[in-house]
Scaffold this active site. Structure first.
Site, mmCIF file in Angstrom:
data_model
loop_
_atom_site.group_PDB
_atom_site.id
_atom_site.type_symbol
_atom_site.label_atom_id
_atom_site.label_comp_id
_atom_site.label_asym_id
_atom_site.label_seq_id
_atom_site.Cartn_x
_atom_site.Cartn_y
_atom_site.Cartn_z
ATOM 1 N N ASP A 1 1.080 -1.254 -0.007
ATOM 2 C CA ASP A 1 -0.064 -0.501 -0.643
ATOM 3 C C ASP A 1 0.706 1.220 -0.297
ATOM 4 O O ASP A 1 1.972 1.049 1.191
ATOM 5 C CB ASP A 1 -1.055 0.267 1.254
ATOM 6 C CG ASP A 1 -1.662 0.971 1.118
ATOM 7 O OD1 ASP A 1 -3.436 0.702 0.422
ATOM 8 O OD2 ASP A 1 -1.609 2.469 1.890
ATOM 9 N N ILE A 2 0.897 1.805 -1.235
ATOM 10 C CA ILE A 2 1.559 3.254 -1.221
ATOM 11 C C ILE A 2 1.292 4.516 0.251
ATOM 12 O O ILE A 2 -0.119 4.398 1.136
ATOM 13 C CB ILE A 2 0.958 4.484 -2.142
ATOM 14 C CG1 ILE A 2 1.525 3.772 -3.460
ATOM 15 C CG2 ILE A 2 1.943 5.345 -1.802
ATOM 16 C CD1 ILE A 2 0.988 4.301 -4.814
ATOM 17 N N GLU B 1 -4.866 2.529 -4.072
ATOM 18 C CA GLU B 1 -3.693 2.466 -4.004
ATOM 19 C C GLU B 1 -2.696 1.116 -3.187
ATOM 20 O O GLU B 1 -1.688 0.907 -2.588
ATOM 21 C CB GLU B 1 -2.595 3.786 -3.057
ATOM 22 C CG GLU B 1 -3.115 3.923 -1.527
ATOM 23 C CD GLU B 1 -4.906 4.137 -0.913
ATOM 24 O OE1 GLU B 1 -5.044 4.510 -0.424
ATOM 25 O OE2 GLU B 1 -5.510 4.199 -2.101
#
Length: 338
Positions: A209-210, A253
């Site tokens: 996950d960003i 994301e």
């Protein structure tokens, strides 16, 4: 009279017929027309001098009245005493009066229906006369028509196959990043886990996950956010070296990586390589403590005896949230007991 269209035997049709064949005129061969009063000896000389001449149209008062087929004519003249009996006879006695005269603009599909509708009435070597308006321009072969039909059918089948492949690719691909999408993830995840159970191997799942992605979008806008997603996707894909490793975009994301035949050491090593590769890109993120885009990752390894897609996914997802909760930009590995 016409273009020099070579003979295309049916067995070679699929590879040799050009795309441009649409009408009878596209199959037109040069022809030598003879008057109905011409004797058979002269017709024989025409065939003997030109091995490519397969049919000779017979005309009378400017109109086609029949067609002499090379194979039938030469076989007949080779029979015992036939030369002596027929060489000086009018060629009209040897012609096929049922031969068709076809307009050059006739579509191949219509021509095929005319010639091939009754397979018993037309041999592949049989010919037909082609005219343009009132002018006789040449001849064509039933075999050429069949070849054109076969080629068209194969071409349409190939186009349909390619269209279906493109459609399948679109349904399994994330349009922004070009990675496999969530739908494909679900399919591959289930397939690989089932295969791994049969061979007593483990599947590694890494959820990524960003970090602070919403802040990136809010500060720089959605276009910058999309650019970051594409850059991260390309970085993750570039880290995968084995054909059995797959990368997916599974959410806004959020990304997932599947690694087949994995070990705790290999899945941890790959997770860290993915995290570090994105960090090393140094993508601008003004609202990140480090000023760059980073990833948090949660990794889990399947137990071949008891894990399902749901249980393995839940453990990797839980590990991801632990990584984010412990400061982000790090990897957390979920053990079998988590």
């Amino acid at each position: 009279m016409s273009n020099d269209q070579p003979l295309i035997p049916p067995e070679n049709a699929l590879g040799d017929i050009p795309n441009a064949i649409r009408t009878a005129g596209d199959l037109c061969r040069d022809a030598t027309f003879v008057d109905s009063e011409v004797i058979n000896k002269k017709v024989f000389d025409l065939f003997d001098a030109n091995s490519d001449l397969l049919n000779v149209p017979v005309v009378e008062s400017g109109e086609v009245v029949g067609l002499i087929n090379r194979d039938s004519f030469m076989r007949s003249m080779a029979r015992r005493f036939h030369w002596e009996l027929y060489a000086n006879k009018r060629c009209s006695k040897m012609m096929d009066t049922a031969a068709m005269t076809i307009d050059a603009d006739t579509p191949i599909s219509e021509l095929a229906a005319l010639l091939l509708g009754d397979r018993n009435s037309h041999r592949l070597s049989d010919g037909f006369v082609i005219k343009s308006g009132k002018k006789l321009v040449g001849t064509g072969l039933t075999s050429d028509v069949l070849a054109a039909v076969l080629f068209t059918q194969r071409l349409l089948a190939e186009q349909l196959t390619k269209a279906n492949e493109r459609l399948k690719t679109l349904t399994l691909t994330d349009p922004l990043t070009g990675l496999h999408n969530r739908r494909h993830f679900n399919e591959v995840f289930a397939q690989e886990l089932k295969r791994a159970k049969r061979s007593a191997q483990s599947v590694g799942l890494i959820m990524l996950d960003i970090d602070y992605f919403k802040k990136l979008n809010d500060r720089l806008g959605h276009q910058a956010g999309d650019t970051a997603l594409c850059e991260v996707a390309a970085t993750l894909s570039g880290c995968l070296r084995r054909p059995s490793d797959f990368c997916f975009r599974v959410g806004g994301e959020e990304f997932a990586v599947l690694a087949v035949d994995a070990t705790p050491e290999s899945i941890l090593s790959l997770s860290e390589a993915l995290r570090r590769a994105v960090e090393d890109r140094g993508l601008n993120h003004p609202d990140h403590p480090l000023g760059i885009v980073t990833l948090s990752a949660g990794a889990a390894l399947s137990d071949p005896k008891k894990d399902s897609t749901d249980s393995l996914y839940a453990r990797a997802d839980k590990a991801l949230y632990a990584a984010k909760g412990n400061g982000r930009n790090r990897v957390t590995f979920a053990t079998a007991s988590d």
